[in-house]
Design a protein around this motif. Structure first.
Motif, PDB file in Angstrom:
ATOM      1  N   ALA A 101      -5.104  24.006 -36.482  1.00  0.00           N
ATOM      2  CA  ALA A 101      -4.097  23.599 -35.218  1.00  0.00           C
ATOM      3  C   ALA A 101      -4.916  22.938 -34.173  1.00  0.00           C
ATOM      4  O   ALA A 101      -4.561  21.885 -33.685  1.00  0.00           O
ATOM      5  N   THR A 107       1.176  22.426 -39.256  1.00  0.00           N
ATOM      6  CA  THR A 107       0.382  23.607 -38.505  1.00  0.00           C
ATOM      7  C   THR A 107       1.419  24.716 -38.482  1.00  0.00           C
ATOM      8  O   THR A 107       2.532  24.246 -38.410  1.00  0.00           O
ATOM      9  N   GLN A 114      -5.367  28.906 -36.847  1.00  0.00           N
ATOM     10  CA  GLN A 114      -5.352  28.344 -35.344  1.00  0.00           C
ATOM     11  C   GLN A 114      -6.521  27.357 -35.522  1.00  0.00           C
ATOM     12  O   GLN A 114      -6.253  26.305 -34.809  1.00  0.00           O
ATOM     13  N   SER A 167      -2.804  22.667 -46.214  1.00  0.00           N
ATOM     14  CA  SER A 167      -3.455  22.361 -44.824  1.00  0.00           C
ATOM     15  C   SER A 167      -5.050  22.946 -45.191  1.00  0.00           C
ATOM     16  O   SER A 167      -6.041  22.560 -44.421  1.00  0.00           O
TER      17      SER A 167
END
Length: 821
Positions: free
Chosen positions: A103, A131, A100, A273
């Motif tokens: 993102a 994401t 989160q 990521s």
């Protein structure tokens, strides 16, 4: 290339690395700090510096950058590569929160389009980051906001927990009933309550009564004064609880295994990521450290140069800051003309600190870290940094101090070039001075021939002479206060420095006969030369101080002159205001006096010359006249005379202009500039036929009568054009000022409906005027009346392309996002 291997330790960069690592939020950023290395690619260095500089602005200007959950879940993700393994609740919760955060960071950096993004380099990092909104939603369906498995994560888990709750309730009721009966019989004290032992509810009982309460003894207290009995009535129920708890654990494992099977295919993308999250953590740490040392991203050029103003050693700065002391900044200039700086001066005068400052700041810069110096500085890029500082004796390698220096020099001579910078402390030291100085001079000649850059400290006179006599090499001195007998830690470029050996010897109390004998040994030439160097430094300091004082006085004079000019403007403005007020007052008094006289005359006429009535009227007029002070009357008279003169002069000027105009009207000829009386547009006379005239207004020609036209002089045209330009310029300045002060959010929460609507109307007008593409109006949810009122107005504005609720993460229905054409 960096030489030697312990380069970072020698200049103190290992401490810089640790300070940056301490500011990281997770092991992700710390790893990037450890990977940080010296770069020589200009574009990469500039990009990394720009990223750090953008994050400095985020820290200074933004309040909502997401930094809450920088978790490193990579070890857990590596452990689930095998089918049948699973992420535990904590790892899954950390994964959800860190995904989160990723993102949110991507959303933050992508909130503006490419052309308007305030952080373009950081946005480029976020460009290809994946994401996982669906995975986050899936995890949210299993975990609650505290990271625990939800009761409704599966129907089976819901059933098990419901039965556990029911059974536990039944056990509690039974235990309480048994406890009350035991208390009434005196077996258990009144304040005793059921407790838990080995996961089973039990009753604390005194050992003397344990036989009177049927059940199983599970434990006793450390003192032996209490035993814990599970009554036989609840044994089966407690056994059922145990069975249900085991079923619950198996069901939770099944649920976690199922969600892990969903996560497993995405592990490579998730780790990628996390690489982005690591970079953000690392860049943020560099930005925080830059703010601590007041660092900037200077003007960087793709060439070899060091043009630094007010550079500071960051570790020295931090140390002095704690002690509330100031660091003496360094000014140093090396370019293609003067590449090698030979620094001389007294021991403990700051030569080595100067050398390490150059090495550390250049190394930091080429590791992508901003450095502390003035904005006017210019920095360059070097392919190689070679350093020779300190004692490199080695028992294992059988190297003396001097041997280690020569080993380094051999490497320098072989590998240095036009893109290298050499940092050498006590050049030629460690051996017999004459041969050491000669070898050092020979090496310096080779370095200069290879056009390398360098900062070299020394005490040898022959190296100072070499710098004076050879192009490309320049002398520098660390300044010393002869009166206070203490170093100033300030570098002066252009002249060599004295070692102040005799002065320092006298200061520490060495016998005068020793000093005299030493002076005789070295000879008068050396002593005189050292004295001349001291005199040069002293004179230079004197004239430098003079020059600074003159600059201060000039600046002060400019300030005083500017103040006087400002005061003159203010006085002139006040004079005009006073005259204007005096004129208004005079006109008021004149009007009042005229009105009084007229009123008196009318009263006399109405009284038809009745003596008593006339007498009373005259008395009233005299009273009015007496009420005006003598001074006011004098001032009135003078102002009235002045006004009359001005009126007469204006009238004569106007009559003259009218005369000229009328005369000109009669002689209007082809090519003259004219306008139609009462109009503003100016045209050119193309043809005259008697009383008829053809006039061109731009591309349009018109026929008109001569008497309808008036002549326009060139001065008038210039004046009107200038006035028009001023108006346009003022309008443009107003719009630019609005752009600078305009905010993309308007908060009307707490306002009344009419007040909020008025604010929105002004705000939308300004947004359209400056060309904003998207704005947000914060009105809150409440009853929804304010929201509806604002949207009813937005519906009527033709420039509004669209409006809708903000995304639920950023405020939802409490904020209206407005898109403007």
């Amino acid at each position: 290339m960096i030489y030697p291997e312990n380069f970072e330790y020698k200049i103190g960069f290992d401490k810089i690395r640790q300070l940056i690592a301490d500011k990281c939020l997770s092991p992700l950023g710390i790893e990037k700090t450890e990977e940080m290395s010296f770069l020589s690619d200009y574009d990469i260095i500039k990009k990394q510096l720009a990223q750090t500089n953008e994050f400095v602005r985020i820290i200074q200007e933004e309040d909502n950058f997401p930094t809450n959950y920088f978790f490193d879940v990579r070890p857990s993700l590596k452990n689930i590569r095998v089918e049948g393994t699973w992420l535990d609740e904590n790892a899954l919760f950390d994964l959800r929160r860190s995904l989160q955060t990723i993102a949110d960071i991507v959303s933050f950096l992508n909130k503006e389009d490419d052309d308007n993004s305030p952080y373009p380099h950081l946005k480029a990092l976020a460009g290809n980051v994946i994401t996982f909104p669906e995975l986050i939603k899936k995890i949210d369906s299993i975990l609650d906001k505290f990271g625990r498995i939800r009761d409704n994560a599966s129907p089976e888990l819901s059933r098990i927990r419901r039965e556990i709750h029911q059974t536990s309730g039944s056990i509690s009721r039974t235990l309480n009933s048994i406890l009350r009966a035991a208390q009434s019989e005196g077996l258990v004290e009144k304040d005793v309550t059921p407790t838990m032992r080995d996961g089973r509810l039990v009753i604390p009982v005194a050992p003397a009564f344990k036989r009177k309460l049927k059940g199983i003894v599970h434990d006793e207290s450390a003192t032996g004064k209490t035993v814990f009995i599970e009554p036989s009535e609840v044994v089966e129920a407690n056994n059922r609880i145990r069975e249900l708890e085991n079923e619950e654990k198996r069901e939770i494992v099944r649920i976690l295994t199922a969600i892990t099977d969903v996560v497993r295919p995405s592990v490579p993308d998730i780790i990628q990521s996390y690489e982005f999250l690591a970079l953000i953590d690392f860049i943020r740490a560099k930005a925080k450290f830059s703010l601590d040392i007041n660092a900037i991203v200077p003007n960087i050029e793709n060439k070899q140069q060091i043009i630094w103003e007010k550079a500071k050693h960051p570790l020295l700065y931090l140390s002095h800051k704690k002690q509330q002391k100031e660091v003496v900044p360094l000014d140093i200039y090396l370019d293609s003309e003067n590449r090698i700086l030979i620094i001389s001066g007294p021991n403990a005068g700051g030569k080595s600190v100067c050398l390490k400052t150059v090495g550390l700041l250049q190394y930091m810069l080429q590791c992508g870290i901003p450095i502390p110096l003035y904005e006017t500085s210019k920095v360059g890029i070097f392919d190689d940094i070679f350093i020779d500082i300190g004692d490199e004796q080695s028992i294992e390698n059988d190297l003396s101090t001097y041997s280690s220096h020569l080993t380094n020099m051999k490497y320098f001579v072989r590998n240095c070039n036009t893109k290298s910078i050499l940092l050498i402390d006590e050049f030629g030291g460690g051996t017999e001075p004459q041969i050491g100085g000669a070898i050092a001079e020979s090496l310096l000649k080779r370095f200069n021939e290879k056009e390398a850059f360098g900062v070299i400290t020394t005490h040898y006179q022959n190296l100072k002479h070499f710098a004076n006599e050879n192009k490309g090499v320049i002398n520098g001195a660390m300044l010393y206060d002869r009166h206070q007998m203490q170093p100033l830690f300030k570098l002066s470029i252009g002249n060599p420095g004295s070692s102040f050996a005799i002065e320092i010897a006298r200061k520490i109390g060495l016998p005068e006969d020793v000093i005299s004998e030493a002076s005789e040994i070295v000879g008068s030439d050396y002593i005189n030369m050292d004295k001349y160097l001291q005199d040069i430094v002293r004179d230079k300091r004197y004239w430098e101080t003079k020059r600074q004082n003159i600059r201060k006085k000039e600046k002060r004079l400019e300030e005083i002159t500017s103040g006087y000019e400002s005061d003159l403007v203010s006085i002139e403005k006040q004079r005009k205001e006073i005259l204007a007020k005096a004129k208004q007052e005079a006109e008021r008094l004149i009007a009042e006096t005229n009105a009084k006289i007229e009123n008196t005359i009318r009263t006399i006429k109405e009284a038809q010359a009745e003596k008593e009535k006339t007498k009373l009227v005259r008395q009233e007029l005299n009273k009015f006249k007496d009420s005006l002070s003598e001074n006011n009357a004098v001032i009135d008279n003078k102002i009235q005379q002045k006004i009359e003169k001005l009126k007469n002069r204006d009238k004569k000027k106007k009559d003259k202009q009218d005369s000229v105009k009328s005369k000109k009207e009669e002689t209007i000829s082809i090519g003259d500039s004219v306008r139609i009386k009462g109009q503003t547009s100016i045209g050119e006379v193309m043809d005259i036929q008697g009383k008829n005239v053809v006039v061109a207004f731009g591309m349009i020609k018109t026929n008109t009568k001569l008497e309808l036209l008036e002549y326009v002089s060139r001065n008038q045209i210039k004046r009107e054009n200038k006035q028009s330009g001023i108006v346009v310029s003022q309008a443009r300045e107003q719009i630019n000022e609005k752009k600078l002060n305009f905010k993309l959010d308007l908060d009307v929460r707490g306002m009344r409906g009419e007040e909020a609507l008025q604010a929105v109307m002004y705000y939308i007008d300004d947004a359209i005027q400056i060309g904003a593409s998207r704005v947000r109006i914060l009105h809150g949810t409440g009853t929804g009346i304010l929201r509806q009122l604002i949207r009813d107005y937005l519906r009527t504005v033709p420039n509004i392309k669209n409006y809708q609720d903000e995304h639920v993460q950023f405020g939802g229905a409490g904020i209206t996002v407005v898109d403007i054409e």
